[in-house]
Design a protein around this motif. Sequence first.
Motif, PDB file in Angstrom:
ATOM      1  N   CYS A   1       0.840  -1.193   0.000  1.00  0.00           N
ATOM      2  CA  CYS A   1       0.000   0.000   0.000  1.00  0.00           C
ATOM      3  C   CYS A   1       0.879   1.248   0.000  1.00  0.00           C
ATOM      4  O   CYS A   1       2.078   1.181   0.262  1.00  0.00           O
TER       5      CYS A   1
ATOM      6  N   THR B   1       1.002   3.569   2.052  1.00  0.00           N
ATOM      7  CA  THR B   1       1.576   3.803   3.382  1.00  0.00           C
ATOM      8  C   THR B   1       2.932   3.103   3.514  1.00  0.00           C
ATOM      9  O   THR B   1       3.867   3.649   4.103  1.00  0.00           O
TER      10      THR B   1
ATOM     11  N   HIS C   1       0.693  -4.302   6.464  1.00  0.00           N
ATOM     12  CA  HIS C   1      -0.466  -4.260   7.361  1.00  0.00           C
ATOM     13  C   HIS C   1      -1.745  -4.759   6.688  1.00  0.00           C
ATOM     14  O   HIS C   1      -2.794  -4.790   7.306  1.00  0.00           O
ATOM     15  N   GLU C   2      -1.661  -5.128   5.413  1.00  0.00           N
ATOM     16  CA  GLU C   2      -2.851  -5.637   4.716  1.00  0.00           C
ATOM     17  C   GLU C   2      -2.615  -7.112   4.427  1.00  0.00           C
ATOM     18  O   GLU C   2      -1.696  -7.456   3.704  1.00  0.00           O
TER      19      GLU C   2
ATOM     20  N   GLU D   1      -8.644  -4.564   4.680  1.00  0.00           N
ATOM     21  CA  GLU D   1      -8.150  -3.435   5.497  1.00  0.00           C
ATOM     22  C   GLU D   1      -8.297  -2.092   4.767  1.00  0.00           C
ATOM     23  O   GLU D   1      -8.928  -1.167   5.296  1.00  0.00           O
TER      24      GLU D   1
HETATM   25 ZN   LIG Z   1      -2.621   0.295   3.710  1.00  0.00          ZN
END
Ligand SMILES: [Zn+2]
Length: 319
Positions: free
Chosen positions: A36, A38, A55-56, A137
């Motif tokens: 992502c 981020t 985090h995904e 997410e």
């Molecule tokens: Zn993300």
Amino acid sequence: VRAITFSDRLAYTDSCPTPRAGDGECVVAVLMAGICSTDHQITKGYMGFAGILGHEMVGRVVEGSADWIGKRVVCEINCVCRACDMCHAGLSTHCRKRTVLGISGRDGCFADFVIVPESNLHAVPPVIEDERAVFVEPLAAAFQVIRQVPIESRTRAAVVGSGRLGLLVAQVLADTGCALEVIGRNPRTLEWCDKKGIQSRSVDDVLPKQDWDVVVECSGSPEGLGMAERLVRPRGTIVLKSTYAGPSNSDLSSVVVNEVSVLGSRCGPFADALNALSRDAVDVSTMISGICSIEDGLDAFEASARRDTIKVLLKIGAE
Ligand SMILES: [Zn+2]
Ligand SMILES: [Zn+2]
């Protein structure tokens, strides 16, 4: 175990120590993970994070309580204390002692295994394949917009930015039946919108006119807020979804003069995202530009920064 880590640079390793679960935590074998914006921002210094990125994800619980073991799961990213004033007020995504998966104070999911609190888990129904579950997410973050701002069929809404997050937000807004336009730079993703029946326009063709009720800023660039200011009507609402390393260079006087509400928006309801994917209300499959192995993670990272890709996934485990 294998992992993609970031400290001063991005690296692949196959010799990370096997992680151990603490109290209330479990071990999830990661099946698939999503790269992502981020993650890219973190490699530019956002959050000052060092550790395993990611985090995904979707994975399977391999160690934990009997309730969860063997289940295919997605995982909320804010790991919270349940004791501070924010947690007590029901605002646990703002927990003052939180760690965030692969973003702040806690290793993430670009690895064979990830440790997460069991209370963060959501079981994934079989109808949602791994390739789609990995979008839960960011899709939940898109749903947060309509949790925060009432959107009706007569609402005129614009999404600034046609990247990964912009396309998810656009689909969530489109599902409300509001009058929607996506404004972006990338002809490929604008075309993707057209195919979905979502009206879109190049940022170069937009005459900045302050007449949108709601403008959702998903551009991921410091110029996005200024664009949103030029589009939103007096007393309208700007929703900021992008995070980036470094300051915004926007002149906020139009926010004052036009009495605009500016709303920050981050993580959202996983249940809504799972529900939307279950009933096929949001198409994420055609957003997948490539699926790479974790060994090729650094190439995947580079690919996901290119304009000709939308979402790049890492296939980590096999079943
Ligand atoms: Zn993300
Ligand atoms: Zn707390």
